[in-house]
Design a protein around this motif. Sequence first.
Motif, PDB file in Angstrom:
ATOM      1  N   SER A 274       0.841  -1.225   0.017  1.00  0.00           N
ATOM      2  CA  SER A 274       0.062  -0.155  -0.015  1.00  0.00           C
ATOM      3  C   SER A 274       0.716   1.093  -0.011  1.00  0.00           C
ATOM      4  O   SER A 274       1.777   1.366   0.650  1.00  0.00           O
ATOM      5  N   LYS A 275       0.592   2.183  -0.818  1.00  0.00           N
ATOM      6  CA  LYS A 275       1.088   3.573  -0.927  1.00  0.00           C
ATOM      7  C   LYS A 275       2.717   3.248  -1.319  1.00  0.00           C
ATOM      8  O   LYS A 275       3.571   4.162  -1.147  1.00  0.00           O
ATOM      9  N   LYS A 276       3.036   2.039  -1.895  1.00  0.00           N
ATOM     10  CA  LYS A 276       4.569   1.947  -2.428  1.00  0.00           C
ATOM     11  C   LYS A 276       4.541   2.147  -4.113  1.00  0.00           C
ATOM     12  O   LYS A 276       3.562   1.879  -4.754  1.00  0.00           O
ATOM     13  N   PRO A 277       5.789   2.439  -4.360  1.00  0.00           N
ATOM     14  CA  PRO A 277       5.813   3.005  -5.965  1.00  0.00           C
ATOM     15  C   PRO A 277       5.896   1.569  -6.407  1.00  0.00           C
ATOM     16  O   PRO A 277       5.961   0.526  -6.025  1.00  0.00           O
ATOM     17  N   LYS A 278       5.971   1.519  -7.854  1.00  0.00           N
ATOM     18  CA  LYS A 278       6.015   0.453  -8.740  1.00  0.00           C
ATOM     19  C   LYS A 278       7.218   0.044  -8.737  1.00  0.00           C
ATOM     20  O   LYS A 278       8.331   0.633  -8.247  1.00  0.00           O
ATOM     21  N   ARG A 279       7.112  -1.204  -8.557  1.00  0.00           N
ATOM     22  CA  ARG A 279       8.641  -2.085  -8.562  1.00  0.00           C
ATOM     23  C   ARG A 279       9.367  -1.896  -9.792  1.00  0.00           C
ATOM     24  O   ARG A 279       8.776  -2.195 -10.974  1.00  0.00           O
ATOM     25  N   GLU A 280      10.696  -1.848  -9.997  1.00  0.00           N
ATOM     26  CA  GLU A 280      11.527  -1.891 -11.010  1.00  0.00           C
ATOM     27  C   GLU A 280      12.417  -2.670 -10.901  1.00  0.00           C
ATOM     28  O   GLU A 280      13.060  -2.964  -9.644  1.00  0.00           O
ATOM     29  N   TYR A 281      13.324  -3.288 -11.988  1.00  0.00           N
ATOM     30  CA  TYR A 281      14.136  -4.150 -11.862  1.00  0.00           C
ATOM     31  C   TYR A 281      15.134  -4.085 -13.153  1.00  0.00           C
ATOM     32  O   TYR A 281      14.356  -3.753 -14.243  1.00  0.00           O
ATOM     33  N   GLY A 282      16.407  -4.153 -13.107  1.00  0.00           N
ATOM     34  CA  GLY A 282      17.107  -3.984 -14.389  1.00  0.00           C
ATOM     35  C   GLY A 282      18.542  -4.145 -14.173  1.00  0.00           C
ATOM     36  O   GLY A 282      19.206  -4.718 -13.262  1.00  0.00           O
ATOM     37  N   LEU A 283      19.346  -3.322 -15.002  1.00  0.00           N
ATOM     38  CA  LEU A 283      21.077  -3.482 -15.257  1.00  0.00           C
ATOM     39  C   LEU A 283      21.597  -2.202 -14.701  1.00  0.00           C
ATOM     40  O   LEU A 283      20.909  -1.058 -14.412  1.00  0.00           O
ATOM     41  N   MET A 284      22.883  -2.286 -14.170  1.00  0.00           N
ATOM     42  CA  MET A 284      23.288  -1.125 -13.988  1.00  0.00           C
ATOM     43  C   MET A 284      24.907  -1.175 -14.353  1.00  0.00           C
ATOM     44  O   MET A 284      25.647  -2.029 -14.343  1.00  0.00           O
TER      45      MET A 284
END
Length: 222
Positions: A63-73
């Motif tokens: 609840s009230k959390k941002p969208k989850r993201e996932y990736g490279l760096m």
Amino acid sequence: SGDYTLDKIINFLSKLNTDLIGLQEVDRFAKRTGFDDQFQKIKKSLSYNMISATSLVLPPEGSKKPKREYGLMCLSKFPIIKSKTHFLRKSKFNGEWFTENRICLESILDTGDKKIAFFIVHIDTYEIEKQIKNLISVLKKTRLPKILVGDFNIPPEDKNIRTIQEETSLKNAIAKKELYTHEDDRGKQQLDHIFVSESIEVENMEALDVDFSDHKPLFATL
């Protein structure tokens, strides 16, 4: 192990003090990693030029959390002149499960005496030929010396590894002794790879023993 290990990873990278680092599976706002913005935490903790690329955006896990993201760096001691994200395969439902985007993060770096193109990937085995074909197309677009790193999920003898070498003239950095980066029910295998242009000499490569990942990091001296 399921333990949250980002602080261990940051400490390891700080002590390693290498010029270039390619990271996969970096989370932002995921429940499994304490809702941390790992991109920002790494950026604030280490003295590198950094760029990230998001491969997947998922609904919030609270609840009230941002969208989850996932990736490279990409972490670089050299200035990053520009970067670009290339899609190797788009997300889709294949009839049984949802497949995530697979991307390639390209960064053009200024080493002082020359510019190089640094590529990071995280390949999976579903539609792998499509991903490899698109990756080869990306690699062929630049004439700069290249370094390609990542988790390919296939061993050195796989036909797709040979295809990369044959189609791009990149050489697979080979360790002086047999190494493995992952162990599962298939046994011990090298699933992670470093490819470089013929003009780049590989002095040494090894898989480092760590307790914070299911894949051992590859370390190469170029």
